[in-house]
Write a protein that holds these residues in place. Structure first.
Motif, mmCIF file in Angstrom:
data_model
loop_
_atom_site.group_PDB
_atom_site.id
_atom_site.type_symbol
_atom_site.label_atom_id
_atom_site.label_comp_id
_atom_site.label_asym_id
_atom_site.label_seq_id
_atom_site.Cartn_x
_atom_site.Cartn_y
_atom_site.Cartn_z
ATOM 1 N N THR A 15 0.940 -1.148 0.258
ATOM 2 C CA THR A 15 -0.182 -0.449 0.199
ATOM 3 C C THR A 15 0.490 1.650 0.158
ATOM 4 O O THR A 15 0.492 2.797 -0.430
ATOM 5 N N ILE A 16 1.459 1.206 1.004
ATOM 6 C CA ILE A 16 3.194 2.222 0.854
ATOM 7 C C ILE A 16 3.246 2.237 -0.620
ATOM 8 O O ILE A 16 3.811 3.741 -1.294
ATOM 9 N N LYS A 17 4.343 1.387 -0.896
ATOM 10 C CA LYS A 17 4.850 1.005 -2.452
ATOM 11 C C LYS A 17 3.983 2.202 -3.657
ATOM 12 O O LYS A 17 3.876 2.712 -4.612
ATOM 13 N N ILE A 18 2.548 1.489 -3.352
ATOM 14 C CA ILE A 18 0.950 2.436 -4.371
ATOM 15 C C ILE A 18 1.060 4.231 -4.041
ATOM 16 O O ILE A 18 1.348 4.984 -5.054
ATOM 17 N N LEU A 19 1.292 4.224 -2.680
ATOM 18 C CA LEU A 19 1.000 5.659 -2.950
ATOM 19 C C LEU A 19 1.930 6.496 -3.168
ATOM 20 O O LEU A 19 2.183 7.434 -3.214
ATOM 21 N N ASP A 20 3.435 5.612 -2.961
ATOM 22 C CA ASP A 20 4.625 6.604 -3.707
ATOM 23 C C ASP A 20 4.801 6.656 -4.571
ATOM 24 O O ASP A 20 5.344 7.781 -5.454
ATOM 25 N N TYR A 21 3.918 5.931 -5.311
ATOM 26 C CA TYR A 21 4.075 6.063 -6.954
ATOM 27 C C TYR A 21 3.175 6.380 -7.299
ATOM 28 O O TYR A 21 3.362 7.594 -8.349
ATOM 29 N N ILE A 22 1.707 6.759 -6.106
ATOM 30 C CA ILE A 22 0.917 8.315 -6.394
ATOM 31 C C ILE A 22 1.867 9.580 -6.721
ATOM 32 O O ILE A 22 1.552 10.275 -6.990
ATOM 33 N N TYR A 158 0.997 -8.682 -7.783
ATOM 34 C CA TYR A 158 -0.279 -8.341 -8.709
ATOM 35 C C TYR A 158 -0.861 -7.163 -9.462
ATOM 36 O O TYR A 158 -1.454 -6.773 -9.876
ATOM 37 N N THR A 159 -0.168 -5.897 -8.283
ATOM 38 C CA THR A 159 -0.974 -4.668 -8.170
ATOM 39 C C THR A 159 -0.782 -3.965 -10.129
ATOM 40 O O THR A 159 -0.201 -4.572 -11.012
ATOM 41 N N ASN A 160 -2.378 -3.792 -10.322
ATOM 42 C CA ASN A 160 -2.437 -3.161 -11.939
ATOM 43 C C ASN A 160 -2.024 -2.045 -11.969
ATOM 44 O O ASN A 160 -2.807 -0.888 -11.648
ATOM 45 N N TRP A 161 -0.302 -1.170 -12.188
ATOM 46 C CA TRP A 161 -0.448 -0.148 -12.543
ATOM 47 C C TRP A 161 -0.521 1.007 -13.165
ATOM 48 O O TRP A 161 -0.824 2.114 -13.123
ATOM 49 N N GLN A 162 -1.539 0.167 -14.311
ATOM 50 C CA GLN A 162 -2.041 1.512 -15.564
ATOM 51 C C GLN A 162 -3.531 1.375 -14.430
ATOM 52 O O GLN A 162 -4.573 2.712 -15.214
ATOM 53 N N ARG A 163 -3.825 0.388 -14.028
ATOM 54 C CA ARG A 163 -5.240 0.868 -12.817
ATOM 55 C C ARG A 163 -4.911 1.517 -11.984
ATOM 56 O O ARG A 163 -5.716 2.606 -12.092
ATOM 57 N N VAL A 164 -4.027 1.751 -11.347
ATOM 58 C CA VAL A 164 -3.587 2.648 -10.646
ATOM 59 C C VAL A 164 -3.301 4.409 -11.117
ATOM 60 O O VAL A 164 -3.870 4.840 -10.597
#
Length: 174
Positions: A15-22, A158-164
């Motif tokens: 979740t932190i990795k996704i927020l960092d990406y955001i 499994y995170t779909n980065w295009q969806r992010v």
């Protein structure tokens, strides 16, 4: 300069990795601050132009501290028009990867007094080598039942980065 508050309720760090990406998608001209909702809040949501919350599922549940945070800050979250996403392994499967089709998101909406206007769900990651014996065993059991990866030596994202990316574009549009 625009300010964005990125709040997390994370267990294994995806979740932190996704927020960092955001944060990277907002660019250098936006000041993003990452804060753990499990800790006492030392900032005011009203000091930010946007608020994004990411929370992970563990054994079918969001952390109780997330619900406490929401209860204590519901008015501020509504005023900030905060965005929210849930991270879980079930979202790796098509048909279980949207708020409308996610059992976890439906459960969140039943338990939470706050209904985020912008919401999403993203698949997380498996980190078998990092888990203790009990967690590794339990997650393997769950993955075996759901047709997922069970090799205890593997780490699978499994995170779909295009969806992010699509989620970020919706956040930017307000």
């Amino acid at each position: 300069m625009e300010r964005v508050l990125l709040l997390h309720s994370s267990r294994e760090g995806q979740t932190i990795k996704i927020l960092d990406y955001i944060a990277t998608k907002f660019g250098d001209d936006v000041d993003c601050q990452l804060v753990d909702v499990h800790q006492p809040l030392t900032v005011s949501l009203s000091d930010y132009d946007r608020v994004v919350i990411g929370a992970s599922i563990r054994y079918g549940h969001l952390n109780k501290k997330l619900y406490q945070f929401i209860a204590q800050n519901q008015a501020d979250l509504e005023q900030a028009n905060a965005s929210f996403f849930i991270v879980n392994l079930t979202a790796r499967k098509e048909g279980k990867d949207t708020p409308e089709t996610s059992a976890y998101f439906k459960k969140f909406l039943l338990k939470s007094p706050w209904v985020p206007k912008l919401q999403d769900t993203f698949a997380g990651a498996l980190f078998y080598p990092r888990y203790n014996f009990f967690d590794r065993f339990m997650i393997q059991l769950i993955m075996r039942m759901t047709g997922g990866e069970t090799d205890p030596t593997k780490e699978v994202e499994y995170t779909n980065w295009q969806r992010v990316d699509q989620f970020v574009e919706k956040i930017k549009k307000g």
